[in-house]
Scaffold this motif. Structure first.
Motif, PDB file in Angstrom:
ATOM      1  N   ASP A   1       0.830  -1.197   0.000  1.00  0.00           N
ATOM      2  CA  ASP A   1       0.000   0.000   0.000  1.00  0.00           C
ATOM      3  C   ASP A   1       0.868   1.251   0.000  1.00  0.00           C
ATOM      4  N   GLY A   2       2.040   1.134  -0.558  1.00  0.00           N
ATOM      5  CA  GLY A   2       2.976   2.249  -0.611  1.00  0.00           C
ATOM      6  C   GLY A   2       4.075   2.154   0.419  1.00  0.00           C
ATOM      7  N   THR A   3       3.804   1.420   1.502  1.00  0.00           N
ATOM      8  CA  THR A   3       4.821   1.282   2.547  1.00  0.00           C
ATOM      9  C   THR A   3       5.016  -0.165   2.959  1.00  0.00           C
ATOM     10  N   GLN A   4       3.945  -0.797   3.464  1.00  0.00           N
ATOM     11  CA  GLN A   4       4.055  -2.139   4.020  1.00  0.00           C
ATOM     12  C   GLN A   4       3.623  -3.208   3.021  1.00  0.00           C
ATOM     13  N   PRO A   5       4.408  -4.268   2.849  1.00  0.00           N
ATOM     14  CA  PRO A   5       4.020  -5.350   1.946  1.00  0.00           C
ATOM     15  C   PRO A   5       3.032  -6.309   2.598  1.00  0.00           C
ATOM     16  N   LEU A   6       2.323  -7.045   1.785  1.00  0.00           N
ATOM     17  CA  LEU A   6       1.374  -8.056   2.234  1.00  0.00           C
ATOM     18  C   LEU A   6       1.408  -9.201   1.241  1.00  0.00           C
TER      19      LEU A   6
END
Length: 474
Positions: free
Chosen positions: A45-50
């Motif tokens: 989401d622009g910062t944290q991966p999932l």
């Protein structure tokens, strides 16, 4: 160290029982399909991966996933989180969030699979885990329903182009889509192209198109149009001065290039093609990189022009238009590269691997749409010449028989010639053309000896043409 060994060491360290499998293998009486049973796709989401994990036979309901996580997710590239991925690409990620230090979300339907086959790396190795073993690895993951069986449209495709969920995800999200795992709808393509922020048509191209649309125009107007763009001017001068034309006099201006070498028709169409082509950027390496693209484009433009001069159809194929369609018929690739560079890098890598996939199969899997269709949409939106639109859309269809079919047939034949030239680097004899539909040659009024002459020209002038292509790719 092999990536699969990294995965294996992780499973061993967690005391997870597994069976190591090679592609297409079976073990203990359990037959596992060649495709992976589980897919893991890296999102952010622009910062944290999932890491989203779901059955490989399902399509990802991207809207459901976004609604569940309350995050503006998009596909992440390996470049963004490469330090965490142990060298793996987004197509070969195992669902091992703890291994990467990345949170996971699992699809509810995974609970129903007695066995789960996970990726082990890009060397063809995978690992078979029992349901219990898999859920031990994923005990800290969130679980939700965000995938569903692929639509019937995809199931009706031939096996060589069946849409894998991960390829559809990469392709559709890259072009702005959300309903991943389902076939593209015609109207959606235009919207995705708009969302991809297409660059505007260059001003010089607009001026040239206006001249082409006029019944007649003053030559000085063409000179001024070309001179209005320094980059286009420089390439036109370089083309006219090239050894291909072997002009012994001095060419000091665009006017000289047109009057003494190129002529108004070829100069107009070459300038239009060069101006349009330089709107786009792309990678420099690989079979779909800019040097390879322009090498093929320049050779195609020249070959199409030579073939056009030998045709005997009515209405006559215009030499300048033939040059233009040869130069720009693969522009859809440039649009892919600029709109979705990460996914284009993947496509480029797939073609570089020389797998059994054709380019058509690979681009369908990555983007869900062909470069021919994207090029057609682009040129239609830009109000480019109809001959170019048709040739771009149908240059892979030798049976197309609609308006301006001669130009589509011409480019099909041009690509066929270039494949032969690239594969053999020798002149082909008449027996080499048995796969060319006789009806196509008849529709163009061509004999096979013309094809032999074209190959001879390519072998003789190829290095000169490639030199011009180098400047276009720079």
């Amino acid at each position: 160290m092999l990536i699969s060994k990294t995965v294996q060491d992780f499973l061993t360290s967690r005391r997870i029982p597994f069976r190591k499998l090679l592609r297409g293998s079976a073990t203990d009486g359990i037959t596992i399909p060649d495709h992976e049973r589980v897919r893991a796709v890296l999102l952010c989401d622009g910062t944290q991966p999932l890491l989203a994990v779901f059955p490989a036979n399902n399509g990802l309901d991207f809207e459901a996933l976004v609604a569940f996580t309350h995050r503006p997710l998009k596909v992440a590239t390996a470049r963004e989180f490469g330090s965490r991925l142990h060298g793996l690409s987004n197509l070969h990620l195992p669902p091992l969030g703890d291994m990467f230090g990345i949170n996971m979300v699992l699809d509810e339907s995974l609970r129903t699979l007695p066995w789960l086959r996970i990726a082990g790396g890009e060397d063809g190795v995978s690992y078979l885990l029992s349901n219990n073993a898999f859920w031990r690895l994923a005990e800290r993951a969130n679980v939700h329903s965000f995938s569903r069986p692929a639509a019937l449209e995809n199931q009706q495709l031939s096996p060589s182009v069946t849409h894998s969920s991960v390829y559809q995800l990469l392709g559709q999200v890259a072009l702005g889509g959300a309903n991943v795992g389902y076939a593209f709808k015609d109207n959606d393509i235009i919207e995705r192209l708009k969302e991809a922020k297409l660059p505007p048509i260059p001003a010089v191209a607009q001026r040239i198109i206006a001249l082409k649309a006029a019944d007649d125009f003053e030559l000085i107007d063409l000179v001024r149009a070309i001179e209005s763009d320094p980059a286009t001017s420089a390439h036109i001068l370089r083309l006219a001065r090239s050894a291909y034309y072997s002009y012994a006099g001095r060419i000091g201006s665009i006017r000289d290039a047109i009057f003494h070498v190129l002529g108004a028709d070829v100069a107009l169409h070459a300038a239009l093609g060069i101006a349009v082509g330089h709107v786009f950027t792309g990678p420099m390496e690989g079979p779909l990189g800019l040097p390879s693209h322009w090498r093929h484009a320049v050779r195609a433009a020249t070959t199409a022009q030579v073939l056009a001069s030998a045709t005997s159809v009515q209405p006559r194929i215009q030499l300048g238009t033939a040059y233009l369609v040869g130069l720009l018929h693969d522009t859809g690739f440039l649009l892919m590269a600029q709109s979705a560079p990460g996914e284009y890098k993947l496509l480029n890598k797939m073609m570089q691997a020389k797998s059994s996939l054709t380019t058509a199969d690979a681009e369908q899997r990555v983007f869900g749409v062909s470069h021919a269709e994207l090029g057609r949409r682009l040129f239609t939106e830009w109000n480019m010449p109809e001959e170019l639109i048709v040739a771009t859309a149908y240059h892979h269809d030798p049976e197309y028989n609609g308006p301006h079919c001669a130009y589509a047939h011409l480019i099909w034949l041009t690509d066929r010639l270039l494949r032969t030239q690239e594969e053999t680097h020798d002149n082909a004899d008449d027996g080499s053309w048995g796969d060319i539909p006789p009806s196509l040659l008849e529709s163009l009024g061509l004999e096979t000896y013309v094809l032999d002459d074209c190959l001879a020209l390519l072998n003789d002038k190829g290095e000169i043409l490639d030199g011009f292509a180098v400047h276009l790719a720079a």
